[in-house]
Design an enzyme around this catalytic site. Sequence first.
Site, short mmCIF file in Angstrom:
data_model
loop_
_atom_site.label_atom_id
_atom_site.label_comp_id
_atom_site.label_asym_id
_atom_site.label_seq_id
_atom_site.Cartn_x
_atom_site.Cartn_y
_atom_site.Cartn_z
N LYS A 167 -15.85 3.82 4.82
CA LYS A 167 -14.64 3.37 5.51
C LYS A 167 -14.59 3.98 6.91
O LYS A 167 -14.91 5.15 7.12
CB LYS A 167 -13.41 3.79 4.71
CG LYS A 167 -12.12 3.21 5.26
CD LYS A 167 -11.36 2.48 4.19
CE LYS A 167 -10.14 1.81 4.77
NZ LYS A 167 -8.89 2.45 4.37
N GLU A 214 -9.49 8.79 5.60
CA GLU A 214 -9.60 7.40 5.16
C GLU A 214 -10.59 7.23 4.01
O GLU A 214 -10.52 6.25 3.26
CB GLU A 214 -10.00 6.50 6.32
CG GLU A 214 -8.98 6.38 7.42
CD GLU A 214 -7.74 5.59 7.00
OE1 GLU A 214 -7.81 4.88 5.98
OE2 GLU A 214 -6.70 5.72 7.68
N GLU A 254 -13.92 5.61 -0.58
CA GLU A 254 -14.83 4.66 0.06
C GLU A 254 -15.60 5.39 1.17
O GLU A 254 -15.06 5.64 2.24
CB GLU A 254 -14.04 3.47 0.62
CG GLU A 254 -13.29 2.69 -0.45
CD GLU A 254 -12.36 1.65 0.13
OE1 GLU A 254 -12.85 0.76 0.84
OE2 GLU A 254 -11.14 1.76 -0.11
N GLU A 284 0.86 -1.19 0.00
CA GLU A 284 0.00 0.00 0.00
C GLU A 284 0.89 1.23 0.00
O GLU A 284 1.89 1.28 0.71
CB GLU A 284 -0.88 0.11 1.26
CG GLU A 284 -2.02 -0.84 1.39
CD GLU A 284 -2.82 -0.57 2.68
OE1 GLU A 284 -2.74 0.56 3.22
OE2 GLU A 284 -3.51 -1.48 3.14
#
Length: 345
Positions: free
Chosen positions: A319, A325, A316, A267
């Site tokens: 999340k 995030e 997202e 990541e």
Amino acid sequence: MPAILLLIGILSSTMGLFLSLPPMKNIDFMPLFRVESLGVCYGGSGNNLPTKQAVVDLYKSNRIGQIRLYYTDEEMLKALRGSNIEVILGLPNDQIQSVTNDVGATNWVNKYVKAYSNVKFKYIAVGNEIHPGDALAGSVLPALQNIQKAISSANLQGQIKVSTAIDTTLLGNSYPPKDGVFSNSATPYIRPIVNFLKENGAPLLANVYPYFAYVNNQQNIGLDYALFTKQGNNEVGYQNLFDALLDSLYAALEKVGAPNVKVVVSESGWPSEGGAGASVQNAGTYYRNLINHVKGGTPKRPNGPIETYLFAMFDENQKQGPEIERHFGLFSPNKSPKYGQLNFS
């Protein structure tokens, strides 16, 4: 220059490029050479995301050759069938204890790997960012060992490597990079895991985020150093924070007796809003520069490319955690690119 000498020069240059590339297996040939070193993570924590087949089609249309999945999402696995996209399949933290025995691991591999023989699995990531003090810490190594046994029993050990994904908080020291070392609390946890990786020829998966290092130490880390825009080296010979973090991991691996274990960056990303330094401009700069940078190596490991997975495919909206995030996506949920046309191949 005479034509024959020009031709010889071109052929020599082309052969040198060919010999420097890593082996390419089961990869469809496309114009010129394609090196599979860049992937994108897919997380499904949103109620407005495209269908799984549309997601796979978006990967293919953007020539993204690798995907990281965090969950055993059978709908996504079905969509990936025959796509030729290489897959990191996550065995999520909440399933780790179920595979700490032979039967559980065999059942898991049968259900999520063997049943999808036409999906191109590359790694299985057993757990994500488990720390030494976590309740699951003692279960990671047995889970790795049992999944490895199940993979070997299925005669897939030559195709699929089994690993786990860590973050850089396991380092007790990361600067200067040559002095990188795992913390005293992390060493007893990580050393046997690293030995397992070494014995099985598997890489260590590591989530590497210059963004968080920068945000947590802005008084000493410049934004340009985190975004690959710094001009010239710092006092220890590094031009960017990504290389410094990655090389500190390599130094730490050397200190636990694993100098030849490769690090795969599982990541790396930058948020477009929601926190300090988070903006569309900064995130776009980071992703563009990172994509270009990982074609090469680091000062400690100069022979690239650096296998790297960008985080993440989409914003997202469900999340958990801080606002940032929910803003790491390279694409909006409507599939439009947030940062223009990035060159993933």
